[in-house]
Design an enzyme around this catalytic site. Sequence first.
Site, PDB file in Angstrom:
ATOM      1  CE  LYS A  22      44.847  36.129  33.256  1.00 64.14           C
ATOM      2  NZ  LYS A  22      44.571  36.631  34.597  1.00 64.14           N
ATOM      3  CG  ASN A  23      45.669  33.372  36.242  1.00 67.27           C
ATOM      4  OD1 ASN A  23      45.916  34.507  35.838  1.00 67.27           O
ATOM      5  ND2 ASN A  23      44.436  32.922  36.338  1.00 67.27           N
ATOM      6  CB  CYS A 116      37.955  41.057  36.141  1.00 63.52           C
ATOM      7  SG  CYS A 116      38.794  40.656  34.648  1.00 63.52           S
ATOM      8  NE  ARG A 121      39.261  39.468  42.009  1.00 61.90           N
ATOM      9  CZ  ARG A 121      39.831  39.281  40.811  1.00 61.90           C
ATOM     10  NH1 ARG A 121      39.357  39.898  39.772  1.00 61.90           N
ATOM     11  NH2 ARG A 121      40.881  38.481  40.672  1.00 61.90           N
ATOM     12  CG  ASP A 124      39.754  40.186  53.754  1.00 62.07           C
ATOM     13  OD1 ASP A 124      39.634  40.116  52.507  1.00 62.07           O
ATOM     14  OD2 ASP A 124      39.259  39.331  54.502  1.00 62.07           O
ATOM     15  CG  LEU A 125      41.491  36.315  52.991  1.00 63.86           C
ATOM     16  CD1 LEU A 125      41.070  35.230  52.010  1.00 63.86           C
ATOM     17  CD2 LEU A 125      41.270  35.863  54.429  1.00 63.86           C
ATOM     18  CE  LYS A 161      36.066  33.561  50.425  1.00 61.72           C
ATOM     19  NZ  LYS A 161      35.322  34.805  50.338  1.00 61.72           N
ATOM     20  CG  ASP A 306      39.798  31.812  36.176  1.00 60.92           C
ATOM     21  OD1 ASP A 306      41.020  31.807  36.404  1.00 60.92           O
ATOM     22  OD2 ASP A 306      38.997  32.540  36.787  1.00 60.92           O
ATOM     23  CB  ILE A 328      35.209  31.548  43.242  1.00 62.09           C
ATOM     24  CG1 ILE A 328      35.453  30.039  43.300  1.00 62.09           C
ATOM     25  CG2 ILE A 328      36.474  32.359  43.525  1.00 62.09           C
ATOM     26  CD1 ILE A 328      36.140  29.535  44.550  1.00 62.09           C
ATOM     27  NE  ARG A 398      43.244  42.353  32.569  1.00 64.43           N
ATOM     28  CZ  ARG A 398      42.823  42.656  33.802  1.00 64.43           C
ATOM     29  NH1 ARG A 398      41.705  43.293  33.982  1.00 64.43           N
ATOM     30  NH2 ARG A 398      43.528  42.297  34.859  1.00 64.43           N
TER      31      ARG A 398
HETATM   32  C1  EPZ Z   1      43.239  34.387  41.143  1.00 70.28           C
HETATM   33  O1  EPZ Z   1      42.553  35.558  41.557  1.00 70.28           O
HETATM   34  C2  EPZ Z   1      43.245  34.426  39.615  1.00 70.28           C
HETATM   35  N1  EPZ Z   1      43.945  35.627  39.156  1.00 70.28           N
HETATM   36  C3  EPZ Z   1      41.806  34.449  39.093  1.00 70.28           C
HETATM   37  O2  EPZ Z   1      41.867  34.413  37.665  1.00 70.28           O
HETATM   38  C4  EPZ Z   1      41.105  33.198  39.601  1.00 70.28           C
HETATM   39  O3  EPZ Z   1      39.752  33.222  39.163  1.00 70.28           O
HETATM   40  C5  EPZ Z   1      41.146  33.186  41.142  1.00 70.28           C
HETATM   41  O4  EPZ Z   1      42.534  33.216  41.573  1.00 70.28           O
HETATM   42  C6  EPZ Z   1      40.469  31.965  41.747  1.00 70.28           C
HETATM   43  O5  EPZ Z   1      41.038  30.839  41.327  1.00 70.28           O
HETATM   44  C7  EPZ Z   1      45.297  35.594  39.055  1.00 70.28           C
HETATM   45  O6  EPZ Z   1      45.943  34.614  39.350  1.00 70.28           O
HETATM   46  C8  EPZ Z   1      45.953  36.841  38.534  1.00 70.28           C
HETATM   47  P1  EPZ Z   1      41.381  34.428  45.166  1.00 70.28           P
HETATM   48  P2  EPZ Z   1      42.599  36.017  43.122  1.00 70.28           P
HETATM   49  O7  EPZ Z   1      42.179  35.205  46.128  1.00 70.28           O
HETATM   50  O8  EPZ Z   1      43.904  35.646  43.692  1.00 70.28           O
HETATM   51  C9  EPZ Z   1      38.110  36.123  48.151  1.00 70.28           C
HETATM   52  C10 EPZ Z   1      41.356  35.172  35.491  1.00 70.28           C
HETATM   53  O9  EPZ Z   1      40.322  35.266  34.816  1.00 70.28           O
HETATM   54  N2  EPZ Z   1      39.204  36.884  48.766  1.00 70.28           N
HETATM   55  O10 EPZ Z   1      41.623  32.952  45.029  1.00 70.28           O
HETATM   56  O11 EPZ Z   1      42.147  37.414  43.209  1.00 70.28           O
HETATM   57  C11 EPZ Z   1      37.790  36.588  46.739  1.00 70.28           C
HETATM   58  O12 EPZ Z   1      36.902  37.699  46.757  1.00 70.28           O
HETATM   59  C12 EPZ Z   1      41.347  35.570  36.960  1.00 70.28           C
HETATM   60  O13 EPZ Z   1      42.473  34.752  35.053  1.00 70.28           O
HETATM   61  C13 EPZ Z   1      38.953  37.546  49.970  1.00 70.28           C
HETATM   62  O14 EPZ Z   1      37.844  37.502  50.500  1.00 70.28           O
HETATM   63  O15 EPZ Z   1      41.449  35.072  43.719  1.00 70.28           O
HETATM   64  C14 EPZ Z   1      37.158  35.375  46.145  1.00 70.28           C
HETATM   65  O16 EPZ Z   1      35.805  35.314  46.550  1.00 70.28           O
HETATM   66  C15 EPZ Z   1      39.973  35.979  37.426  1.00 70.28           C
HETATM   67  N3  EPZ Z   1      39.962  38.264  50.540  1.00 70.28           N
HETATM   68  C16 EPZ Z   1      37.920  34.212  46.798  1.00 70.28           C
HETATM   69  O17 EPZ Z   1      38.527  34.762  47.978  1.00 70.28           O
HETATM   70  C17 EPZ Z   1      41.214  38.328  49.981  1.00 70.28           C
HETATM   71  O18 EPZ Z   1      42.100  38.975  50.567  1.00 70.28           O
HETATM   72  C18 EPZ Z   1      39.014  33.611  45.948  1.00 70.28           C
HETATM   73  O19 EPZ Z   1      39.833  34.678  45.501  1.00 70.28           O
HETATM   74  C19 EPZ Z   1      41.441  37.651  48.754  1.00 70.28           C
HETATM   75  C20 EPZ Z   1      40.431  36.931  48.171  1.00 70.28           C
END
Ligand code: EPZ
Length: 421
Positions: A22-23, A116, A121, A124-125, A161, A306, A328, A398
């Site tokens: 999926k990802n 979710c 979520r 900002d990044l 980050k 995950d 995370i 999902r």
């Molecule tokens: C992706 O989510 C995956 N989703 C998630 O899988 C996975 O858990 C996550 O990466 C971490 O590996 C998809 O690929 C669709 P991040 P994503 O940006 O991109 C913070 C599942 O169950 N952050 O790596 O949203 C964030 O809050 C899902 O399949 C910011 O602060 O995750 C988190 O603490 C759940 N600002 C950390 O970074 C931002 O702009 C990592 O988030 C973006 C993220």
Amino acid sequence: MDKFIIKGPVQLKGEVNISGSKNSALPILFASLLIEELIEIKNIPKLKDIDITIKLFLNLGVKIKYGKSLIINANNLYTNFNLPKNLIQSIRASIWLISPLLVRLKKINISLPGGCSIGMRPIDLHIKNLQKLGANICIKNNCIIASIKKKFQGAHIIMEKKSVGATISIILAAIYARGITIIESAAKEPEIKDLINFLNTMGANIQGAGTNKIIIKGVLKLKGGIYSIMDDRIETGTFLIAAAISKGNILCKNTNPKNLRIILKKLKSSGAEIKTGKNWCSINMHNKRPKAVNIITGSYPNFPTDMQPQFTLLNCISLGKSIVKETIFENRFLYIHELIKMGAKIFIKNNEVFCNGVRSLYSAKIKATDLRASISLVLAGCIAKGTTIIDNINYIDRGYETIEKKLISLGAKIKRLKNKN
Ligand code: EPZ
């Protein structure tokens, strides 16, 4: 929302074919909006998030044929498209509309994405790094209003980050940018490597796949072609846990064990016999109760967040005490209260769960809270004594293709009660 009725305890054993990731499928689908020729994507998992993405694409004027593979023709996008808010807000992946639509249409006004309940979520990044590449972006009334002059401008980005999503947004924006974009401290999950392989197959110029430093040289155009999505490493890990918690044995086929190193290491520490081949891995518990293992989640190649709920469940019924630390997401323990209803001896302190393994769980009426928690609660129902009823199980659809069929083939006694309205 549908319900599952699950009878336990059962031992889960047999063979299972792992579906496409999926990802990996989601970022590759959004990347296909950059391509104005026909592309065929194979091994796409049949999931709700994919269906929602396809609906979004149809609203954009993308031509789609969805059979065994997905054939996409994004050469003619509507300029004045209408993307329903509820669709955009139903998946987190819709954040990846921003980069390709800015590249193709130069300006957008779309709703903020969803996702979710596992955390705030923030985006900002995504926003600040697209601004570094030349985008004008502001957020007003829960909408993202953005524009670029003609093209994105390459930039040297040092991520403050690790973020899978933001790394993907930057890559998609940089493909046709003027000059070179360097991303330091990029996320390097296998799904990002798969996205880079897809883009390079279609003519992009990206180096550093699988590393924390990605270099993207802007090109003029990508071409069409065929690509097959990688297997879902989290689905594989989930089925390995299914055997571990039920003292069973399962062979996962069509999966690359190289992407599961830390999960296999932790399962071996819990007493499992693990075997691997080029595109398969198996687990055998030899009817033994697992031993508890400590877990700290982190970005790849550290332990994947995950897989956190699945290993917490393992620890609930393992021999000994253990701690699961989630670094995370700030709200990824919603399912713990449901496990306590089933007799788990666990408590939460800040971002850690303290587990004291019990011999067995017992059935209860519980409810799913998010995707990965839902599957863990289903597996808990499989090993609990009695009949467990799980509400809100649509989360599962999902992320897990034909989940009942796969679990029943492994010995689960599970039935879905469809919610009429
Ligand atoms: C992706 O989510 C995956 N989703 C998630 O899988 C996975 O858990 C996550 O990466 C971490 O590996 C998809 O690929 C669709 P991040 P994503 O940006 O991109 C913070 C599942 O169950 N952050 O790596 O949203 C964030 O809050 C899902 O399949 C910011 O602060 O995750 C988190 O603490 C759940 N600002 C950390 O970074 C931002 O702009 C990592 O988030 C973006 C993220």
